[in-house]
Design an enzyme around this catalytic site. Structure first.
Site, PDB file in Angstrom:
ATOM      1  N   GLU A  62      25.313  -9.556 -12.446  1.00 16.94           N
ATOM      2  CA  GLU A  62      24.369 -10.609 -12.058  1.00 16.94           C
ATOM      3  C   GLU A  62      23.720 -10.145 -10.758  1.00 16.94           C
ATOM      4  OE1 GLU A  62      26.661 -14.308 -12.118  1.00 16.94           O
ATOM      5  OE2 GLU A  62      26.383 -14.418 -14.288  1.00 16.94           O
ATOM      6  N   GLU A 108      32.045 -12.656 -15.884  1.00 18.53           N
ATOM      7  CA  GLU A 108      32.329 -12.628 -14.440  1.00 18.53           C
ATOM      8  C   GLU A 108      33.640 -13.383 -14.254  1.00 18.53           C
ATOM      9  OE1 GLU A 108      30.607 -10.890 -12.474  1.00 18.53           O
ATOM     10  OE2 GLU A 108      28.627 -10.674 -13.375  1.00 18.53           O
ATOM     11  N   CYS A 124      35.802 -16.603  -6.250  1.00 15.98           N
ATOM     12  CA  CYS A 124      36.217 -15.384  -6.959  1.00 15.98           C
ATOM     13  C   CYS A 124      36.243 -14.237  -5.966  1.00 15.98           C
ATOM     14  CB  CYS A 124      35.255 -15.094  -8.093  1.00 15.98           C
ATOM     15  SG  CYS A 124      33.543 -14.988  -7.584  1.00 15.98           S
ATOM     16  N   ASN A 173      33.782 -23.902  -9.134  1.00 18.05           N
ATOM     17  CA  ASN A 173      33.902 -23.602  -7.699  1.00 18.05           C
ATOM     18  C   ASN A 173      32.551 -23.439  -6.999  1.00 18.05           C
ATOM     19  OD1 ASN A 173      33.587 -21.170  -9.072  1.00 18.05           O
ATOM     20  ND2 ASN A 173      34.833 -20.015  -7.643  1.00 18.05           N
TER      21      ASN A 173
HETATM   22  P1  NAD Z   1      37.885 -21.627 -16.459  1.00 22.76           P
HETATM   23  O1  NAD Z   1      37.990 -20.319 -17.158  1.00 22.76           O
HETATM   24  O2  NAD Z   1      38.972 -22.594 -16.616  1.00 22.76           O
HETATM   25  O3  NAD Z   1      36.560 -22.395 -16.912  1.00 22.76           O
HETATM   26  C1  NAD Z   1      35.270 -21.807 -16.805  1.00 22.76           C
HETATM   27  C2  NAD Z   1      34.342 -22.472 -17.812  1.00 22.76           C
HETATM   28  O4  NAD Z   1      34.758 -22.117 -19.135  1.00 22.76           O
HETATM   29  C3  NAD Z   1      34.351 -23.999 -17.761  1.00 22.76           C
HETATM   30  O5  NAD Z   1      33.047 -24.481 -17.994  1.00 22.76           O
HETATM   31  C4  NAD Z   1      35.272 -24.351 -18.914  1.00 22.76           C
HETATM   32  O6  NAD Z   1      35.037 -25.648 -19.425  1.00 22.76           O
HETATM   33  C5  NAD Z   1      34.896 -23.281 -19.926  1.00 22.76           C
HETATM   34  N1  NAD Z   1      35.898 -23.014 -20.964  1.00 22.76           N
HETATM   35  C6  NAD Z   1      37.226 -23.275 -20.936  1.00 22.76           C
HETATM   36  N2  NAD Z   1      37.797 -22.883 -22.099  1.00 22.76           N
HETATM   37  C7  NAD Z   1      36.823 -22.352 -22.861  1.00 22.76           C
HETATM   38  C8  NAD Z   1      36.793 -21.771 -24.176  1.00 22.76           C
HETATM   39  N3  NAD Z   1      37.876 -21.641 -24.922  1.00 22.76           N
HETATM   40  N4  NAD Z   1      35.615 -21.331 -24.642  1.00 22.76           N
HETATM   41  C9  NAD Z   1      34.499 -21.422 -23.883  1.00 22.76           C
HETATM   42  N5  NAD Z   1      34.452 -21.970 -22.644  1.00 22.76           N
HETATM   43  C10 NAD Z   1      35.612 -22.430 -22.140  1.00 22.76           C
HETATM   44  O7  NAD Z   1      37.631 -21.268 -14.916  1.00 22.76           O
HETATM   45  P2  NAD Z   1      37.581 -22.289 -13.681  1.00 22.76           P
HETATM   46  O8  NAD Z   1      38.963 -22.737 -13.359  1.00 22.76           O
HETATM   47  O9  NAD Z   1      36.521 -23.296 -13.915  1.00 22.76           O
HETATM   48  O10 NAD Z   1      37.047 -21.299 -12.521  1.00 22.76           O
HETATM   49  C11 NAD Z   1      37.860 -20.571 -11.674  1.00 22.76           C
HETATM   50  C12 NAD Z   1      37.938 -19.124 -12.141  1.00 22.76           C
HETATM   51  O11 NAD Z   1      36.636 -18.561 -12.212  1.00 22.76           O
HETATM   52  C13 NAD Z   1      38.701 -18.226 -11.180  1.00 22.76           C
HETATM   53  O12 NAD Z   1      39.507 -17.343 -11.906  1.00 22.76           O
HETATM   54  C14 NAD Z   1      37.608 -17.464 -10.463  1.00 22.76           C
HETATM   55  O13 NAD Z   1      38.001 -16.240  -9.896  1.00 22.76           O
HETATM   56  C15 NAD Z   1      36.609 -17.299 -11.551  1.00 22.76           C
HETATM   57  N6  NAD Z   1      35.299 -17.045 -10.983  1.00 22.76           N
HETATM   58  C16 NAD Z   1      34.719 -15.807 -11.143  1.00 22.76           C
HETATM   59  C17 NAD Z   1      33.494 -15.531 -10.566  1.00 22.76           C
HETATM   60  C18 NAD Z   1      32.812 -14.197 -10.730  1.00 22.76           C
HETATM   61  O14 NAD Z   1      31.609 -14.137 -10.526  1.00 22.76           O
HETATM   62  N7  NAD Z   1      33.516 -13.136 -11.098  1.00 22.76           N
HETATM   63  C19 NAD Z   1      32.840 -16.520  -9.825  1.00 22.76           C
HETATM   64  C20 NAD Z   1      33.457 -17.762  -9.683  1.00 22.76           C
HETATM   65  C21 NAD Z   1      34.681 -18.019 -10.281  1.00 22.76           C
END
Ligand code: NAD
Length: 479
Positions: A460, A248, A282, A150
């Site tokens: 962060e 995060e 997020c 995102n």
């Molecule tokens: P996601 O968890 O699907 O993927 C995040 C990353 O993790 C990607 O690079 C993905 O390839 C990797 N990943 C997936 N499975 C994994 C595994 N088993 N082991 C290690 N890595 C793995 O999240 P998304 O759909 O890309 O992002 C959206 C989510 O992120 C939302 O829930 C959003 O709220 C959250 N988010 C949080 C913050 C914050 O700072 N708190 C900021 C932005 C987004």
């Protein structure tokens, strides 16, 4: 075809496998990237471990200088990077430009902090002995940075800028759908003189590349941003190696609008907070609790703002909201909306895919506002990651705070009021890592950012992030 960056080289996956990257506004092919496996990932980890030997020993001001130079090289091409980001992610080009700028800002902030003593420890008098106590800071080692789609550039910068500044080396794993702008930025940083192996980027599936980073014993720290479910899996896998982890994760931020609020300020900031990046943040405002006496007026203002937002392809300079990132993302929002409506919710703005040829191939969805939704509906209990805003009436601040805290998440929160006593209660009682008072819900580089409850742990931004990318060692010198 784009290449990965391992040990300063542009490389393919050893298997030759690739992944296609498509534009969410048109479905068109943008480029392909290598689809790495565990063995490719290990090469990057080994390169980072080798580079750590020299990088960690450089004088901090020298690392700062090199990061400044690398950032200057990236800055000269930020417009190219922003174009790539819009093509692969879908967001409006002006937002991509801001995001690319923030990447460079972050690198420079931490490069500067290193010059200003980010690695400094402290002297502690030890009166019981003839001895001097010291606390020194050391880098941790190889860092794995796992990034969602995102805000790929700012969320990468949040990790790699402090990590590299204090002497760690990094392997970045971008989301599978947004690797292009990340690879371009990393290439520019290397062209700007960053030594080989200090910053590596490996593209591939999370369950393969991410999992290898988390399980490999040479990676000593994981900085992860993503969904709460994935974060829990990361924490479980990292436990075997007792790895440092910053998580995060997801959020369902509540905004409280009180009866004495400036409703114009509240409506403007809630609309930005919900619809920025097509609601895929997020820190988006995902629930609103408004005092009954001002609810009709507030809802009318939000509805007017939602209807005014201009949808369009991210490459159209006048577009204020682009498509959702994937078909899956749009289907999820539609399912959450259908659940709210089926339980009695009323749609007062949006609610559909926009019609018209220009929208026919992208994953567009109208900015949507829904009211009268019962408390057990999915929009209140789950994270809504799209332009869907539920608004609920409340009778008092007590009720608003109870409802806000009823979520399992605890990332951000907002209150709109002119009464500082109400603001103080929100600051004290809202269970979240951030509270904004009458302010737009954006994260500031200067303030620590991170959630509580199921939104994760660790910080962060700010100087606080340095504690999460260094280890402290105590030293006793007998005198
Ligand atoms: P996601 O968890 O699907 O993927 C995040 C990353 O993790 C990607 O690079 C993905 O390839 C990797 N990943 C997936 N499975 C994994 C595994 N088993 N082991 C290690 N890595 C793995 O999240 P998304 O759909 O890309 O992002 C959206 C989510 O992120 C939302 O829930 C959003 O709220 C959250 N988010 C949080 C913050 C914050 O700072 N708190 C900021 C932005 C987004």
């Amino acid at each position: 075809m784009a290449k990965m960056l391992i040990n300063g080289e542009r490389v393919d996956a050893a298997s030759g496998a690739t992944t296609d990257i498509r534009n969410p506004a048109t479905g068109q092919h943008v480029d392909s990237v290598p689809k790495a496996d565990a063995a490719d990932t290990r090469k990057a980890i080994e390169a980072a471990a080798e580079a750590f030997k020299n990088w960690s020993k450089l004088a901090p001001h020298k690392r700062g200088q090199m990061l400044m130079q690398a950032s200057a090289c990236a800055r000269a091409k930020l417009d190219d990077v922003a174009q790539l980001l819009t093509q692969e992610q879908g967001k409006p080009i002006r937002d991509s430009r801001i995001e690319a700028e923030r990447f460079a800002d972050n690198i420079e902030i931490y490069a500067g902090l290193v010059n200003g003593g980010a690695m400094s420890g402290k002297h502690v008098p030890l009166p019981a002995q003839k001895a001097m106590g010291l606390v020194v800071r050391r880098p941790i080692g190889v860092v794995g940075a796992i990034i969602p789609w995102n805000f790929p550039l700012t969320l990468m910068a949040n990790k790699i800028a402090p990590a590299m500044a204090v002497g760690n080396t990094v392997v970045v794993k971008p989301a599978s759908t947004t690797p292009l702008s990340t690879l371009r930025l990393a290439e520019l940083m290397l062209e700007g003189g960053l030594p080989a192996g200090v910053l590596n980027v490996v593209t591939g599936p999370g369950g393969v590349v991410g999992e290898e980073l988390i399980r490999h014993p040479w990676v000593r720290k994981i900085g992860f941003t993503g969904e709460t479910g994935t974060g829990k899996q990361v924490a479980r896998s990292a436990a075997d190696e007792l790895k440092h982890v910053t998580l995060e994760l997801g959020g369902s931020d509540a905004a409280i609008v009180c009866d004495d609020a400036d409703l114009d300020v509240a409506a403007r900031n809630v609309a930005i907070g919900r619809f920025f990046n097509a609601g895929q943040a997020c820190l988006a405002i995902k629930r609103v609790y408004v005092f009954d006496s001002v609810a009709d007026d507030f809802i009318a203002r939000i509805v007017a703002r939602a209807k005014r937002l201009k949808l369009g392809s991210g490459m159209d300079d006048s577009a204020q909201m682009g498509p959702l990132h994937t078909e899956k993302q749009r289907a999820e929002i539609e399912a959450q909306l259908a659940d709210a409506v089926q339980r009695g919710g009323r749609v007062v703005a949006g609610g559909h895919r926009p019609s018209g040829e220009e929208f026919s191939r992208g994953y567009y969805f109208e900015p949507t506002v829904v009211v009268d939704v019962p408390d057990d509906a999915r929009v209140w209990t789950e994270e809504t990651f799209g332009p869907l805003l539920p608004i609920r009436r409340v009778a008092s601040l007590d009720e608003a705070i109870d409802l806000a805290n009823s979520s399992e998440y605890g990332l951000g929160s907002s209150i709109f009021t002119r009464d500082m006593a109400k603001a103080q209660r929100a600051i004290d009682e809202l269970e979240a890592g951030y509270t904004w008072v009458n302010a737009v819900q954006v994260a500031h580089d200067e303030l620590p950012f991170g959630g509580t409850k199921h939104s994760g742990y660790g910080k962060e931004h700010g100087t606080e992030v340095l504690d999460y990318y260094t280890e402290q060692k105590s030293v006793v010198v007998a005198t």
